[in-house]
Enzyme design. Structure first.
Site, PDB file in Angstrom:
ATOM      1  CD  GLU A  24      54.157  47.571  13.855  1.00  0.00           C
ATOM      2  OE1 GLU A  24      53.844  48.461  13.517  1.00  0.00           O
ATOM      3  OE2 GLU A  24      53.913  46.930  15.075  1.00  0.00           O
ATOM      4  CB  CYS A  36      53.962  52.765  18.467  1.00  0.00           C
ATOM      5  SG  CYS A  36      55.342  51.481  19.039  1.00  0.00           S
ATOM      6  CG  ASP A  94      19.016  37.686  37.560  1.00  0.00           C
ATOM      7  OD1 ASP A  94      17.978  37.397  38.093  1.00  0.00           O
ATOM      8  OD2 ASP A  94      19.383  38.284  36.642  1.00  0.00           O
ATOM      9  NE  ARG A 121      29.047  30.664  36.139  1.00  0.00           N
ATOM     10  CZ  ARG A 121      28.334  31.961  35.688  1.00  0.00           C
ATOM     11  NH1 ARG A 121      29.081  32.779  35.442  1.00  0.00           N
ATOM     12  NH2 ARG A 121      26.940  31.939  35.741  1.00  0.00           N
ATOM     13  N   GLY A 160      19.812  45.566  34.303  1.00  0.00           N
ATOM     14  CA  GLY A 160      18.418  45.383  33.948  1.00  0.00           C
ATOM     15  C   GLY A 160      17.969  46.433  32.858  1.00  0.00           C
ATOM     16  CB  SER A 188      20.118  54.905  31.924  1.00  0.00           C
ATOM     17  OG  SER A 188      21.134  53.932  31.977  1.00  0.00           O
TER      18      SER A 188
END
Length: 342
Positions: free
Chosen positions: A46, A73, A198, A205, A281, A287
């Site tokens: 705004e 707000c 890994d 990047r 992984g 999970s």
């Protein structure tokens, strides 16, 4: 309101934990000002919209209608209340896409405008306005980050070799796409095994944009200090069962083993991490799936790759396929949970 939503998207990746918001000021069917929330801590939509009005059109502000994709707000945060500016400028009518769910606003902005005599309309492109800020709404309604699962799998549904060296599953085009996704989220999460196997950087990047905070589940603090996730490219949070500490770019947070995942998400809520992408992984992804703690999944399938003796890809239940794209042999599938409200 469609233009408000277009403008709001320009702030993607730069305004979290705030929502993306766009605003347009209209005088007699002519747009005389427009703006969006460009960066966290800076002017809201705004403010930028009203500030953009050319000198010759300033006299028309008090005769115009202000369109904004989210309720203005009404509290002092990083910036003053937008409702105060609207009232000060004597804008007679405000049209709002959807109400804010943040407890400091949550209808108070609308109420404040109405008390000041401003005509307020709400619910214009409401579902589109809510969907635009699905991360923000999930964060404040469920008290946890918006969770996106991501993995790459072979044609025979393996995410890597269980015996040999690391196999690059996605191609160079989808790899860049993943870095774009990272730039849009507040955090990126992986487990210990992914870092050891890994040694990823977990940065953007390959795509312009800020690096998300790196979130590592390393319960026994087994990772070597030389791992790339400990470099200075981005902040790193290590969730574990051993200790809490805070040193330079690396924060260690000890979590109760009885409710580890829930405790991790509660901690991220307290740290104002609005969204995370879980990249693996298999155990870590599983999970989240087992506990139903996910909102989206993005799966890259290399249709030309078969991995023998591989690690099985995660299996989801209760999902809706929203869209698919193809990038030179890689199929990208976008899923949401079937109870998703956005």
């Amino acid at each position: 309101m469609t233009r408000c939503l277009q403008l709001a998207r320009l702030g993607e990746g730069n305004v979290a934990p705030n929502p993306m918001v766009g605003s347009v000021l209209v005088y007699k069917d002519l747009i005389i000002g427009e703006g969006y929330h460009e960066r966290y801590g800076e002017g809201h939509a705004e403010v930028n919209c009203i500030s953009s009005v050319a000198g010759k059109n300033i006299p028309f502000i008090e005769k115009s209608t202000l369109y904004v994709s989210l309720e203005p707000c009404s509290h002092f945060g990083k910036t003053p209340p937008c409702t105060d500016l609207i009232i000060k400028c004597k804008i007679p009518k405000v049209v709002i896409g959807c109400k804010d769910v943040y407890r400091e606003v949550a209808g108070r902005g609308i109420e404040k405008l109405q008390i000041a005599g401003v005509e307020v309309s709400t619910g214009i492109l409401e579902s589109e306005s809510i969907r635009l800020n699905k991360r923000f709404f999930t964060f404040h309604e469920k008290f946890r980050p918006y969770i996106i699962l991501k993995w790459a799998q072979s044609a025979n549904l393996k995410i890597g070799s269980s015996t040999g060296p690391t196999i690059r599953v996605s191609n160079e085009y989808t790899s860049r796409l993943v870095h774009k996704w990272r730039s849009q989220e507040a955090g990126i999460l992986v487990g210990t095994n992914t870092v050891i196997r890994d040694n990823p950087h977990l940065t953007t990047r390959l795509w312009p944009g800020k690096n998300p905070v790196r979130i590592i589940v390393d319960k026994e603090l087994d990772l070597p200090p030389s791992a790339n996730v400990f470099n200075s490219d981005a902040k790193t949070i290590i969730y574990n069962l051993v200790k809490s500490s805070n040193e330079d770019q690396v924060t260690q947070i000890k979590i109760d083993p009885e409710d580890f995942l829930e405790g991790l998400l509660a901690s991220l809520f307290e740290l104002h991490v609005v969204s995370i992408m879980v990249e693996g992984g298999a155990k870590t992804l599983g999970s989240f799936i087992e506990r139903g703690l996910w909102d989206e999944a993005r799966v890259i399938t290399n249709e030309n790759l078969v991995i023998e003796n591989g690690i099985n890809a995660p299996e989801m239940k209760g999902f809706i396929l929203q869209n698919q794209e193809r990038y030179f042999g890689d199929r990208v599938s976008y899923y949401v949970r079937n109870h998703q409200e956005f």
